[in-house]
Design an enzyme around this catalytic site. Structure first.
Site, PDB file in Angstrom:
ATOM      1  CB  CYS A  80      -3.338  -1.017   9.789  1.00 42.73           C
ATOM      2  SG  CYS A  80      -2.946  -1.021   8.033  1.00 42.73           S
ATOM      3  CB  SER A  90      -1.497  -4.839   7.430  1.00 43.46           C
ATOM      4  OG  SER A  90      -1.451  -4.156   6.197  1.00 43.46           O
ATOM      5  CG  HIS A 130      -4.626  -8.537   5.398  1.00 40.11           C
ATOM      6  ND1 HIS A 130      -5.884  -8.830   4.930  1.00 40.11           N
ATOM      7  CD2 HIS A 130      -4.215  -7.449   4.706  1.00 40.11           C
ATOM      8  CE1 HIS A 130      -6.218  -7.967   3.984  1.00 40.11           C
ATOM      9  NE2 HIS A 130      -5.221  -7.108   3.836  1.00 40.11           N
ATOM     10  CG  HIS A 149       1.468  -2.052  11.271  1.00 34.79           C
ATOM     11  ND1 HIS A 149       0.302  -2.776  11.352  1.00 34.79           N
ATOM     12  CD2 HIS A 149       1.375  -1.327  10.129  1.00 34.79           C
ATOM     13  CE1 HIS A 149      -0.453  -2.509  10.297  1.00 34.79           C
ATOM     14  NE2 HIS A 149       0.168  -1.621   9.540  1.00 34.79           N
ATOM     15  CB  CYS A 205       0.763   2.248   8.682  1.00 37.58           C
ATOM     16  SG  CYS A 205       0.310   1.037   7.415  1.00 37.58           S
TER      17      CYS A 205
END
Length: 372
Positions: free
Chosen positions: A51, A53, A56, A72, A179
């Site tokens: 993902c 994220s 990030h 995640h 997610c």
């Protein structure tokens, strides 16, 4: 996949992708995964999505304690449980929940609230609920990532952060419900509450943006306008429900003005699924000023604030945001998996590659070494 004791009382040695430093490749390491403590669950990971994220964290857009194990968006099988666990048992197929549902805090008790106060996303502590970690590598404790850490062959999560799912479900597909799919789909269904016959604009046509489009279509939107500078994404967006797609680079005027004109005064609902400050304001601005609703879905850059004219809101627009599409995780994830199994929505169009993660990361590191 490493050793797998049936008692759950032993340390498991297995492979994991460890991030030791920012903007450096993951390092495939042998890690020790401690047995679950009371109210904890140890999971054998079967499939994990990558993902934005996670990226990030790697590039420092989100700040988390290092070293840590990312990941995640995943699905797996319960290997063992700690004392007092009642909602899952060894052998169950499960999805870890990066937003837990304790069922006891004010947010969990609120009918619309889903960002449980036990979450690790607000502060990124990098630990289990008791403040300690279950990972060790080279004799050092390794931090967890938002209570999940799925880039490991085994992980440990708190019971409030895992959902039991249909034993017949294909884990390599339903992992996306952990997610990306739920975040996008729920942003349309739960957060915006898209209405039948409405016009929607979706900024960003990645996996989450496509899931927003699926949610808008399921809610009965009559017109869904996809916005992206990458025209290679248009075909799949239209396959999933977009009625048209446009690129801001094809127009001289601001994209919000283009959308306002296209929709005869402004769209009913807009979604920012990129994480850029300029597109967040554009998405708000293209809404019908008297009743338009705009939802922030993309994760914004760290330590940046946007400026906007309050008149955009004073005249009647609504600006919203939510984590995980507003779904209460432990309640909703099993239902979403059941809906997928009942063919109420597809997940295949969101999957571009299926790879051996550890082989892929390892090969990437070898290439870097050769190039250096």
């Amino acid at each position: 996949m490493g050793s797998s004791p049936t008692s759950g009382s032993s340390v498991i040695k297995c492979k994991a992708a460890v991030l030791w430093e920012l903007e450096k490749p993951f390092s495939i390491e042998e890690v020790e995964v401690a047995p679950p403590k009371a109210h904890e669950v140890r999971i054998k990971m079967v499939a994990s999505g990558i993902c934005r994220s996670d990226e990030h964290i790697v590039n420092g857009t989100l700040v988390a304690p290092l070293p840590l194990i990312l990941g995640h968006e995943a699905a797996g099988i319960v290997e063992s449980i700690g004392e007092g666990v009642t909602t899952v048992k060894p052998g169950d197929k499960v999805i870890p929940l990066f937003t837990p549902q304790c069922g006891k805090c004010n947010v969990c008790k609120h009918p619309q609230g889903n960002f449980c106060l036990k979450n690790d996303l607000s502060t990124l502590r990098g630990s289990m609920q008791d403040g300690t970690t279950r990972f060790t590598c080279r004799g050092k404790p390794i931090h967890h990532f938002i209570g999940t850490s799925t880039f490991s062959q085994y992980t440990v999560v708190d019971e409030i952060a895992v959902a039991k799912i249909d034993p017949a479900s294909p884990l390599e597909k339903v992992c996306l419900i952990g997610c990306g799919f739920s975040t996008g789909y729920g942003s349309a269904i739960n957060v915006a509450k898209v209405t039948p016959g409405s016009t929607c604009a979706v900024f960003g046509l990645g996996g989450v943006g496509l899931s927003v489009i699926m949610g808008c279509k399921a809610a009965g939107a009559a017109r869904i306008i996809g916005v992206d500078i990458n025209k290679d994404k248009y075909a799949k967006a239209k396959e999933l429900g977009a009625t048209e797609c446009i690129s801001p680079q094809d127009y001289k005027e601001p994209i919000q003005d283009v959308l306002t004109e296209m929709s005869g005064g402004g769209v009913d609902f807009s979604f920012e699924v990129i994480g850029r400050l300029d597109t967040m304001v554009a998405a708000l601005s293209c809404c019908q000023e008297s009743y338009g609703v705009s939802v922030i879905v993309g994760v914004p850059p760290k330590s940046q604030n946007l400026s906007m004219n309050p008149m955009l809101l004073l005249t009647g627009r609504t600006w919203k945001g939510a984590i995980f599409g507003g779904f209460k995780t432990k309640d909703s994830v099993p239902k979403l998996v059941a809906d997928f199994m009942a063919k109420k929505f597809p997940l295949d169009p969101l999957i571009t590659h299926i790879l051996n993660f550890f082989f892929m990361v390892g090969m990437g590191q070898e290439r870097r070494k050769v190039e250096e």
